[in-house]
Design a protein around this motif. Structure first.
Motif, mmCIF file in Angstrom:
data_model
loop_
_atom_site.group_PDB
_atom_site.id
_atom_site.type_symbol
_atom_site.label_atom_id
_atom_site.label_comp_id
_atom_site.label_asym_id
_atom_site.label_seq_id
_atom_site.Cartn_x
_atom_site.Cartn_y
_atom_site.Cartn_z
ATOM 1 N N GLU A 4 0.234 -1.516 -0.175
ATOM 2 C CA GLU A 4 -0.193 -0.138 -0.347
ATOM 3 C C GLU A 4 0.519 1.466 -0.672
ATOM 4 O O GLU A 4 0.302 2.018 -0.902
ATOM 5 N N LYS A 5 2.207 1.033 1.083
ATOM 6 C CA LYS A 5 2.865 2.245 1.015
ATOM 7 C C LYS A 5 3.684 2.641 -0.688
ATOM 8 O O LYS A 5 4.136 3.798 -1.264
ATOM 9 N N LEU A 6 3.710 1.573 -0.922
ATOM 10 C CA LEU A 6 4.741 1.116 -2.663
ATOM 11 C C LEU A 6 3.592 2.254 -3.129
ATOM 12 O O LEU A 6 4.427 2.955 -3.935
ATOM 13 N N THR A 7 2.000 1.677 -3.363
ATOM 14 C CA THR A 7 1.191 2.329 -4.412
ATOM 15 C C THR A 7 1.453 3.725 -4.304
ATOM 16 O O THR A 7 1.255 4.715 -4.899
ATOM 17 N N ASP A 8 0.931 4.010 -2.978
ATOM 18 C CA ASP A 8 0.935 5.620 -2.345
ATOM 19 C C ASP A 8 2.218 6.228 -3.141
ATOM 20 O O ASP A 8 2.146 7.300 -3.989
ATOM 21 N N LEU A 9 3.637 6.179 -3.068
ATOM 22 C CA LEU A 9 4.618 7.016 -3.441
ATOM 23 C C LEU A 9 5.142 6.756 -5.505
ATOM 24 O O LEU A 9 5.408 7.834 -5.483
ATOM 25 N N LYS A 10 4.173 5.577 -5.554
ATOM 26 C CA LYS A 10 4.361 5.564 -7.245
ATOM 27 C C LYS A 10 3.554 6.927 -7.814
ATOM 28 O O LYS A 10 3.847 6.991 -9.189
ATOM 29 N N LYS A 11 2.602 7.195 -6.938
ATOM 30 C CA LYS A 11 1.836 8.190 -7.678
ATOM 31 C C LYS A 11 2.959 9.871 -8.033
ATOM 32 O O LYS A 11 2.542 10.446 -8.654
ATOM 33 N N GLN A 12 3.794 9.516 -7.158
ATOM 34 C CA GLN A 12 5.104 11.340 -7.196
ATOM 35 C C GLN A 12 5.622 10.728 -8.282
ATOM 36 O O GLN A 12 6.724 11.318 -8.859
ATOM 37 N N TYR A 13 6.059 9.309 -8.681
ATOM 38 C CA TYR A 13 7.426 8.794 -9.637
ATOM 39 C C TYR A 13 6.417 7.486 -10.240
ATOM 40 O O TYR A 13 6.565 6.378 -10.465
ATOM 41 N N PRO A 14 5.435 8.675 -11.780
ATOM 42 C CA PRO A 14 4.745 7.640 -12.086
ATOM 43 C C PRO A 14 5.124 6.381 -13.128
ATOM 44 O O PRO A 14 5.029 5.382 -13.860
ATOM 45 N N ASN A 15 6.981 7.104 -13.451
ATOM 46 C CA ASN A 15 7.383 5.960 -14.512
ATOM 47 C C ASN A 15 8.493 5.115 -13.242
ATOM 48 O O ASN A 15 8.800 4.457 -14.687
ATOM 49 N N SER A 16 8.327 4.914 -11.896
ATOM 50 C CA SER A 16 9.066 4.312 -11.842
ATOM 51 C C SER A 16 8.113 2.107 -11.980
ATOM 52 O O SER A 16 6.893 2.478 -11.790
ATOM 53 N N GLU A 17 8.532 1.355 -11.275
ATOM 54 C CA GLU A 17 7.892 0.514 -10.940
ATOM 55 C C GLU A 17 8.043 0.206 -9.565
ATOM 56 O O GLU A 17 8.562 0.532 -8.756
ATOM 57 N N ILE A 18 6.664 -0.612 -8.841
ATOM 58 C CA ILE A 18 6.167 -1.212 -7.484
ATOM 59 C C ILE A 18 6.510 -2.640 -7.414
ATOM 60 O O ILE A 18 5.788 -3.206 -8.227
ATOM 61 N N LYS A 19 7.438 -3.748 -6.577
ATOM 62 C CA LYS A 19 7.696 -4.520 -6.326
ATOM 63 C C LYS A 19 7.589 -5.271 -4.612
ATOM 64 O O LYS A 19 8.507 -4.727 -4.212
ATOM 65 N N ALA A 20 6.417 -5.454 -3.581
ATOM 66 C CA ALA A 20 6.413 -5.565 -2.407
ATOM 67 C C ALA A 20 7.429 -6.761 -2.420
ATOM 68 O O ALA A 20 6.788 -7.662 -3.002
ATOM 69 N N ALA A 21 7.989 -6.527 -1.423
ATOM 70 C CA ALA A 21 8.953 -7.930 -1.259
ATOM 71 C C ALA A 21 9.212 -8.140 0.171
ATOM 72 O O ALA A 21 9.820 -7.124 0.956
ATOM 73 N N ASP A 22 8.755 -9.092 1.245
ATOM 74 C CA ASP A 22 9.393 -9.066 2.724
ATOM 75 C C ASP A 22 10.139 -10.077 2.388
ATOM 76 O O ASP A 22 10.784 -10.281 1.576
ATOM 77 N N ILE A 23 11.099 -9.263 3.524
ATOM 78 C CA ILE A 23 12.590 -9.428 3.665
ATOM 79 C C ILE A 23 12.388 -10.735 3.594
ATOM 80 O O ILE A 23 14.136 -11.618 3.588
ATOM 81 N N GLU A 24 11.773 -12.234 4.290
ATOM 82 C CA GLU A 24 12.040 -13.174 4.345
ATOM 83 C C GLU A 24 11.429 -14.316 3.677
ATOM 84 O O GLU A 24 11.811 -15.128 3.302
ATOM 85 N N PRO A 75 15.766 -1.741 11.200
ATOM 86 C CA PRO A 75 17.108 -2.395 11.621
ATOM 87 C C PRO A 75 17.414 -2.771 10.012
ATOM 88 O O PRO A 75 17.394 -3.851 9.852
ATOM 89 N N PHE A 76 19.141 -2.545 10.000
ATOM 90 C CA PHE A 76 19.818 -3.598 9.467
ATOM 91 C C PHE A 76 20.484 -4.678 9.157
ATOM 92 O O PHE A 76 20.825 -5.765 8.329
ATOM 93 N N LEU A 77 20.099 -5.251 11.440
ATOM 94 C CA LEU A 77 20.308 -6.009 11.667
ATOM 95 C C LEU A 77 19.890 -7.165 11.569
ATOM 96 O O LEU A 77 20.206 -8.302 11.117
ATOM 97 N N ASP A 78 18.440 -6.994 10.400
ATOM 98 C CA ASP A 78 17.310 -8.113 10.284
ATOM 99 C C ASP A 78 17.478 -7.726 8.284
ATOM 100 O O ASP A 78 17.376 -8.605 7.987
ATOM 101 N N THR A 79 17.499 -7.115 8.343
ATOM 102 C CA THR A 79 17.837 -6.499 6.327
ATOM 103 C C THR A 79 18.883 -6.657 5.414
ATOM 104 O O THR A 79 18.893 -6.911 4.206
ATOM 105 N N ALA A 80 20.219 -6.652 6.575
ATOM 106 C CA ALA A 80 21.091 -6.520 5.056
ATOM 107 C C ALA A 80 21.079 -8.064 4.573
ATOM 108 O O ALA A 80 21.615 -8.214 3.949
ATOM 109 N N THR A 81 21.818 -8.922 5.397
ATOM 110 C CA THR A 81 22.215 -10.136 5.071
ATOM 111 C C THR A 81 20.916 -10.665 4.390
ATOM 112 O O THR A 81 21.150 -11.211 3.255
ATOM 113 N N PRO A 82 18.980 -10.892 4.688
ATOM 114 C CA PRO A 82 18.671 -11.233 3.423
ATOM 115 C C PRO A 82 18.780 -10.685 1.919
ATOM 116 O O PRO A 82 18.554 -10.773 0.624
ATOM 117 N N VAL A 83 19.041 -8.729 1.711
ATOM 118 C CA VAL A 83 19.075 -8.377 0.939
ATOM 119 C C VAL A 83 20.237 -8.534 0.340
ATOM 120 O O VAL A 83 20.259 -8.704 -1.116
#
Length: 341
Positions: free
Chosen positions: A37-57, A78-86
């Motif tokens: 939902e937040k990605l969809t709202d953000l895309k309204k400001q940047y119409p030429n962008s793409e959005i893809k939701a992805a859970d860190i797990e 926190p990057f303690l949680d997100t850095a490794t999977p990304v």
């Protein structure tokens, strides 16, 4: 530009600054994060962008979100949680990676876990490319660029106030690891000391400062031949951070920056010679954007010194990098040198 940049945590406070600047420069954007939902709202400001939701797990969803990108910018703490999977996704896809971590443990883990594979695959992984970590590293590298060895680097960070974001507070709650300092060329457990005073000059003035080692301790010690590194933060900003009633930052100008002012002064010593360099500007979250975007520009144009797991001061020409930044974002002083008695 035809290069696609993936921004994970694109709708976060700092992520929005980075997305805005990349879009202004003409990059094709893949906006990602955990909240569709937040990605969809953000895309309204940047119409030429793409959005893809992805859970860190969800490794498959992460790979799908990043598959067409040249670089992934991880803004989701926190990057303690997100850095490794990304990073694991980046390595599977052969994509460069940048993050904004102020967490020492996250940076150390990245070096330990991914250095060998990233070097073998010639993938660039830059942790801690933000105000905390990256800026202090660049300043320290620039001010000591012709020194083969350095006795001591002291970094003084002065803020006139600190209105922390939700992400900052979440990171503080998550990061329960002991802080490390650097002394006698070793990482050691930090022992808190008394406060002292430091004159940051205008607009910050004289403030009480307290030792508070963040990710620049790790980044600087990875590549500079320095004996000791100390970092200090103004006590008033730490008081703001620790006060649960301190509000989040509010935009005050056309760039959506808060009114917060900052000053970072690096003092380096080598024998009897002492050098200083200062960076001043507005909004520690907003200034992360020009740092990260300039890193993206330089990676894509080949203005790099190495690959693998690396840091801002090591992979780039630090002095040239700092000179290239717009003075509306950050003002870098000339290097001043003096002889100690």
């Amino acid at each position: 530009m035809k290069n696609t940049i993936a921004v994970y945590g694109a709708y976060g406070h700092t992520g929005k600054f980075i997305v805005a600047q990349l879009y202004k420069l003409g990059y094709k954007l893949m906006l990602s994060g955990r909240d569709h939902e937040k990605l969809t709202d953000l895309k309204k400001q940047y119409p030429n962008s793409e959005i893809k939701a992805a859970d860190i797990e969800d490794s498959e969803a992460l790979d799908n979100a990043f598959s067409d990108a040249k670089i992934i910018i991880n803004c989701a703490g926190p990057f303690l949680d997100t850095a490794t999977p990304v990073i694991q996704s980046a390595l599977r896809l052969g994509i460069h990676y940048i993050d904004l971590s102020a967490e020492q443990k996250s940076v150390l883990d990245i070096f330990e876990q991914f250095s060998e594979q990233a070097k073998n695959d010639k993938i660039i992984i830059i942790p801690a490319a933000a105000f905390y970590g990256g800026l202090g590293d660049l300043l320290s590298t620039a001010v000591t660029q012709d020194w083969n060895q350095i006795d001591e680097i002291n970094i003084y960070i002065g803020l006139d106030s600190w209105h922390p974001t939700k992400g900052t507070r979440l990171t503080g709650d998550r990061n329960h690891y002991k802080r490390l300092t650097f002394k006698d060329k070793k990482l050691l457990e930090f022992q808190s000391g008394p406060t002292t005073k430091w004159n940051f000059k205008n607009p910050i003035g004289t403030k009480e400062v307290v030792g508070l080692p963040l990710s620049e301790i790790i980044t600087i010690s990875r590549h500079l031949n320095v004996n000791s590194i100390n970092t200090y933060l103004s006590q008033n900003s730490l008081d703001d951070l620790r006060n649960e009633n301190t509000p989040e930052p509010k935009p005050t100008d056309e760039k959506n920056r808060s009114s917060q002012q900052f000053s970072v002064e690096v003092l380096a010593k080598n024998g009897k010679t002492e050098r200083t360099i200062t960076a001043q500007g507005q909004d520690i979250y907003a200034v992360t954007s020009p740092l990260v975007v300039e890193a993206v520009n330089r990676i894509l144009s080949g203005k790099i010194k190495n690959t693998g797991v690396t840091v801002m001061g090591e992979i780039f020409d630090a002095a040239d990098f700092l000179r290239s930044l717009d003075t509306d974002d950050i003002v870098i002083s000339d290097i001043e040198e003096s002889e100690l008695n």
